[in-house]
Design an enzyme around this catalytic site. Structure first.
Site, PDB file in Angstrom:
ATOM      1  N   LEU A  21      37.038  42.098  73.196  1.00 31.86           N
ATOM      2  CA  LEU A  21      36.258  43.337  73.062  1.00 31.86           C
ATOM      3  C   LEU A  21      34.936  43.297  73.823  1.00 31.86           C
ATOM      4  O   LEU A  21      34.264  44.321  73.936  1.00 31.86           O
ATOM      5  CB  LEU A  21      35.963  43.595  71.579  1.00 31.86           C
ATOM      6  CG  LEU A  21      37.183  43.860  70.685  1.00 31.86           C
ATOM      7  CD1 LEU A  21      36.775  43.825  69.215  1.00 31.86           C
ATOM      8  CD2 LEU A  21      37.801  45.218  71.027  1.00 31.86           C
ATOM      9  N   SER A  22      34.544  42.112  74.302  1.00 36.26           N
ATOM     10  CA  SER A  22      33.187  41.991  74.847  1.00 36.26           C
ATOM     11  C   SER A  22      33.190  41.717  76.343  1.00 36.26           C
ATOM     12  O   SER A  22      33.149  40.566  76.782  1.00 36.26           O
ATOM     13  CB  SER A  22      32.427  40.880  74.104  1.00 36.26           C
ATOM     14  OG  SER A  22      31.896  41.374  72.916  1.00 36.26           O
ATOM     15  N   GLY A  24      31.932  40.942  79.748  1.00 37.07           N
ATOM     16  CA  GLY A  24      30.720  40.207  80.109  1.00 37.07           C
ATOM     17  C   GLY A  24      30.569  38.913  79.316  1.00 37.07           C
ATOM     18  O   GLY A  24      29.732  38.086  79.650  1.00 37.07           O
ATOM     19  N   ASN A  25      31.386  38.763  78.273  1.00 38.67           N
ATOM     20  CA  ASN A  25      31.408  37.535  77.463  1.00 38.67           C
ATOM     21  C   ASN A  25      32.715  36.839  77.847  1.00 38.67           C
ATOM     22  O   ASN A  25      33.803  37.280  77.461  1.00 38.67           O
ATOM     23  CB  ASN A  25      31.347  37.947  75.991  1.00 38.67           C
ATOM     24  CG  ASN A  25      31.674  36.827  75.006  1.00 38.67           C
ATOM     25  OD1 ASN A  25      32.240  35.804  75.369  1.00 38.67           O
ATOM     26  ND2 ASN A  25      31.338  37.060  73.754  1.00 38.67           N
ATOM     27  N   ALA A  27      34.264  34.037  77.182  1.00 35.00           N
ATOM     28  CA  ALA A  27      35.160  33.449  76.179  1.00 35.00           C
ATOM     29  C   ALA A  27      35.968  34.542  75.480  1.00 35.00           C
ATOM     30  O   ALA A  27      37.168  34.380  75.234  1.00 35.00           O
ATOM     31  CB  ALA A  27      34.358  32.647  75.153  1.00 35.00           C
ATOM     32  N   SER A  28      35.315  35.651  75.161  1.00 39.37           N
ATOM     33  CA  SER A  28      36.016  36.764  74.508  1.00 39.37           C
ATOM     34  C   SER A  28      37.150  37.269  75.387  1.00 39.37           C
ATOM     35  O   SER A  28      38.272  37.492  74.913  1.00 39.37           O
ATOM     36  CB  SER A  28      35.013  37.890  74.189  1.00 39.37           C
ATOM     37  OG  SER A  28      35.620  39.153  74.149  1.00 39.37           O
ATOM     38  N   HIS A 137      32.401  47.892  69.047  1.00 34.46           N
ATOM     39  CA  HIS A 137      32.739  47.164  67.807  1.00 34.46           C
ATOM     40  C   HIS A 137      31.495  46.579  67.146  1.00 34.46           C
ATOM     41  O   HIS A 137      31.502  46.311  65.946  1.00 34.46           O
ATOM     42  CB  HIS A 137      33.772  46.056  68.088  1.00 34.46           C
ATOM     43  CG  HIS A 137      33.282  44.908  68.905  1.00 34.46           C
ATOM     44  ND1 HIS A 137      33.022  44.989  70.258  1.00 34.46           N
ATOM     45  CD2 HIS A 137      32.989  43.615  68.571  1.00 34.46           C
ATOM     46  CE1 HIS A 137      32.611  43.810  70.707  1.00 34.46           C
ATOM     47  NE2 HIS A 137      32.581  42.963  69.710  1.00 34.46           N
ATOM     48  N   GLU A 174      19.773  43.966  71.009  1.00 33.03           N
ATOM     49  CA  GLU A 174      20.732  42.951  70.550  1.00 33.03           C
ATOM     50  C   GLU A 174      20.088  41.951  69.598  1.00 33.03           C
ATOM     51  O   GLU A 174      20.636  40.890  69.332  1.00 33.03           O
ATOM     52  CB  GLU A 174      21.339  42.234  71.757  1.00 33.03           C
ATOM     53  CG  GLU A 174      22.090  43.151  72.712  1.00 33.03           C
ATOM     54  CD  GLU A 174      23.518  43.471  72.266  1.00 33.03           C
ATOM     55  OE1 GLU A 174      24.207  42.570  71.782  1.00 33.03           O
ATOM     56  OE2 GLU A 174      23.942  44.649  72.420  1.00 33.03           O
ATOM     57  N   ARG A 213      22.727  44.143  78.191  1.00 29.92           N
ATOM     58  CA  ARG A 213      22.764  44.821  76.887  1.00 29.92           C
ATOM     59  C   ARG A 213      21.374  45.182  76.348  1.00 29.92           C
ATOM     60  O   ARG A 213      21.234  46.145  75.600  1.00 29.92           O
ATOM     61  CB  ARG A 213      23.449  43.918  75.850  1.00 29.92           C
ATOM     62  CG  ARG A 213      24.898  43.577  76.169  1.00 29.92           C
ATOM     63  CD  ARG A 213      25.527  42.937  74.942  1.00 29.92           C
ATOM     64  NE  ARG A 213      26.789  42.285  75.201  1.00 29.92           N
ATOM     65  CZ  ARG A 213      27.524  41.718  74.250  1.00 29.92           C
ATOM     66  NH1 ARG A 213      27.106  41.734  72.992  1.00 29.92           N
ATOM     67  NH2 ARG A 213      28.668  41.128  74.536  1.00 29.92           N
ATOM     68  N   HIS A 249      23.671  37.231  76.531  1.00 27.57           N
ATOM     69  CA  HIS A 249      22.435  37.219  75.740  1.00 27.57           C
ATOM     70  C   HIS A 249      21.580  36.062  76.252  1.00 27.57           C
ATOM     71  O   HIS A 249      22.124  35.033  76.679  1.00 27.57           O
ATOM     72  CB  HIS A 249      22.711  36.948  74.246  1.00 27.57           C
ATOM     73  CG  HIS A 249      23.390  38.069  73.523  1.00 27.57           C
ATOM     74  ND1 HIS A 249      24.450  37.862  72.666  1.00 27.57           N
ATOM     75  CD2 HIS A 249      23.155  39.393  73.510  1.00 27.57           C
ATOM     76  CE1 HIS A 249      24.827  39.018  72.148  1.00 27.57           C
ATOM     77  NE2 HIS A 249      24.060  39.970  72.645  1.00 27.57           N
ATOM     78  N   CYS A 367      24.267  31.496  67.866  1.00 23.95           N
ATOM     79  CA  CYS A 367      24.697  32.884  67.621  1.00 23.95           C
ATOM     80  C   CYS A 367      24.931  33.129  66.143  1.00 23.95           C
ATOM     81  O   CYS A 367      24.778  34.245  65.654  1.00 23.95           O
ATOM     82  CB  CYS A 367      26.022  33.184  68.329  1.00 23.95           C
ATOM     83  SG  CYS A 367      25.989  32.982  70.094  1.00 23.95           S
TER      84      CYS A 367
HETATM   85  O1  SUG Z   1      28.685  40.222  71.041  1.00 23.69           O
HETATM   86  N1  SUG Z   1      31.599  38.318  70.670  1.00 23.69           N
HETATM   87  C1  SUG Z   1      30.185  38.471  70.441  1.00 23.69           C
HETATM   88  C2  SUG Z   1      29.487  37.147  70.563  1.00 23.69           C
HETATM   89  C3  SUG Z   1      28.043  37.220  70.158  1.00 23.69           C
HETATM   90  C4  SUG Z   1      27.296  35.987  70.466  1.00 23.69           C
HETATM   91  N2  SUG Z   1      25.973  36.096  70.000  1.00 23.69           N
HETATM   92  C5  SUG Z   1      24.884  35.556  70.603  1.00 23.69           C
HETATM   93  N3  SUG Z   1      24.938  35.102  71.836  1.00 23.69           N
HETATM   94  N4  SUG Z   1      23.773  35.582  69.977  1.00 23.69           N
HETATM   95  C6  SUG Z   1      29.577  39.470  71.439  1.00 23.69           C
HETATM   96  O2  SUG Z   1      30.004  39.469  72.597  1.00 23.69           O
HETATM   97  C7  SUG Z   1      33.909  39.085  70.709  1.00 23.69           C
HETATM   98  C8  SUG Z   1      34.850  39.891  69.860  1.00 23.69           C
HETATM   99  C9  SUG Z   1      36.234  39.975  70.409  1.00 23.69           C
HETATM  100  O3  SUG Z   1      36.407  39.979  71.621  1.00 23.69           O
HETATM  101  O4  SUG Z   1      37.196  40.065  69.577  1.00 23.69           O
HETATM  102  C10 SUG Z   1      32.456  39.314  70.382  1.00 23.69           C
HETATM  103  O5  SUG Z   1      32.100  40.348  69.880  1.00 23.69           O
END
Ligand code: SUG
Length: 449
Positions: A21-22, A24-25, A27-28, A137, A174, A213, A249, A367
């Protein structure tokens, strides 16, 4: 009066899953659609909380949210019984079902930004819940987060929990993930470093690929709301290139504790200017930089080295609590060996924890926690049931064992039994933590009674 940092960790919710769902992240995105283990995730988080108490630190718990968010789905027009709504959303808008089921509230570094009473104009502790508007989300979290924080920080003479900022891209906020408080010691007045991704109104550099963000305008509004001394407040732009490398972040690329700032050399757009400005305001600053030659950006993002918790132990030494991914990286291990061997900085020891379930969604140790510096009277004024001790730890582990599944896939989210189980579990949890009614299903039931 004894002042200490309290870590408020988010308890992982029963719908913890991987849905990509994220944007730019990294791992997600990489783990999207794989199977999760909510029970293991929650127990890993609890083990981290207990570890802090074993280290002699004060640890508190923030509860998960009601998911799937049925109130949201009804607000979007779906009608019928809960089971009918879930079936229709699963059929017609599966991404929305995943988003409305996200357990992302566990990453409480994004719950709010905090200023301790030593730093605010009115001498109260200020908290501003983050609106998290960049990700749908996550934007769902603010309302319940605000209720939970008000239930905990309940004494208006000592605490002020503001409303979240307006839900518009000008004010993307954030929370503490983009905010670092530096101070000679926790008890002393502090310097507030706000790191923003872009300016919404002022233009200037911005990342090309991934979203920034946090806006400058949001950080400025939070500083105003908290009544911070402008001379002890610094707004600094994150390097857009690191956002494009997956640093969504600032806390993925730097961590501070008291006068120590552990940071990657590429973190800030203006590295030299930022360090000079910090030093001018806090002469005792200890900047511990890690060079890109030692740990390249991609390795920092993969291992979450900078998303560690940097903790002051009761004897004054500083201790790094890192995700176990760091132990498996020769580059990160070598960089840490050098830091720990250097007598010029107070970081003395380190340990690694398995937070694999959270890490796979881009959430490391830092986090998972919201830091709140509190004096003794303020701690005594908080809802007492949220502070972790051995007894609460045992009760929460048993609660997780009883209510959480050991595997979950996106396809399971439409199961009405999951929703019913979760509501039962959360109802029990609010009693366990002594919080009263904070969830929509509890409030609606109260209104109907
Ligand atoms: O917002 N992951 C969160 C991770 C937040 C990490 N927080 C800090 N760095 N402080 C985000 O990206 C993934 C959810 C998903 O893909 O199912 C998610 O929301």
């Amino acid at each position: 009066m004894s002042v200490c940092e309290v870590n408020f960790d988010g308890l992982v919710g029963p719908t913890h899953h991987y849905a990509g769902l994220s944007w730019g992240n990294v791992a997600s995105a990489a783990n999207a659609a794989s199977r999760s283990n909510p029970r293991a995730a929650a127990l890993q988080g609890l083990a981290k909380m207990r570890r802090l108490t074993q280290l002699g630190l004060v640890q508190a718990v923030l509860p998960p949210q009601e998911r799937p968010d049925l109130a949201l789905l009804r607000r979007l027009g779906w009608r019928g019984s809960d089971a009918q709504v879930l079936a229709a959303v699963a059929r017609e808008a599966p991404r929305l079902l995943a988003a409305s089921s996200s357990a992302a509230a566990m990453w409480t570094a994004n719950a709010a930004t905090v200023a301790p009473s030593t730093d605010t104009a009115d001498g109260r502790v200020h908290l501003t819940p983050a609106n998290l508007i960049d990700r749908f989300h996550r934007a769902l979290e603010a309302a319940t987060t605000t209720r939970v924080l008000r239930a905990i920080f309940r004494d208006p003479a000592r605490f002020l929990v503001h409303d979240a900022l307006p839900a518009h891209p000008w004010f993307g906020d954030e929370g503490a993930a983009n905010h670092t408080r530096l101070a000679p010691a926790h008890a002393a007045a502090g310097l507030h470093l706000f790191v923003y991704g872009r300016s919404a109104l002022g233009g200037g550099p911005a990342p090309q690929r991934y979203p920034a963000r946090q806006t400058l305008e949001a950080s400025q509004a939070v500083a105003r709301l908290h009544g911070l001394d402008p001379a002890q407040t610094l707004f600094v732009q994150q390097n857009p290139a690191v956002i494009d490398a997956g640093v969504f972040h600032h806390d993925v690329i730097g961590v501070g504790n008291e006068p120590v700032l552990l940071v990657h050399e590429d973190a800030f757009l203006d590295r030299a200017g930022t360090l000079a400005a910090l030093r001018a305001r806090l002469p005792s600053l200890v900047a511990v930089e890690i060079a890109r030659d030692a740990v390249p950006l991609a390795e920092a993002v993969r291992t979450y080295l900078f998303n560690s918790q940097l903790l002051t132990l009761p004897d004054g030494r500083m201790h790094l609590l890192l995700p176990s991914e760091c132990a498996e990286s020769p580059q990160v291990s070598a960089a840490l060996d050098a830091i720990l061997a250097d007598p010029a900085n107070p970081i003395a020891t380190r340990e690694h924890l398995d937070l694999h379930e959270s890490m796979r969604n881009g959430g490391g140790p830092a986090c998972l926690r919201l830091r709140v510096v509190l004096n003794e009277a303020e701690r005594a004024a908080c809802a007492p049931g949220i502070f972790l001790d051995d007894a609460l730890y045992a009760r929460l582990c048993a609660w997780v064992q009883q209510h959480y599944r050991d595997r979950l896939h996106e396809a399971d989210l439409a199961d009405p039994a999951l929703l019913d189980d979760n509501r039962r579990a959360l109802d029990e949890l609010t009693r366990l933590l002594g919080l009263g009614a904070v969830y929509p299903f509890q409030l609606d039931a109260g209104a109907g009674a």
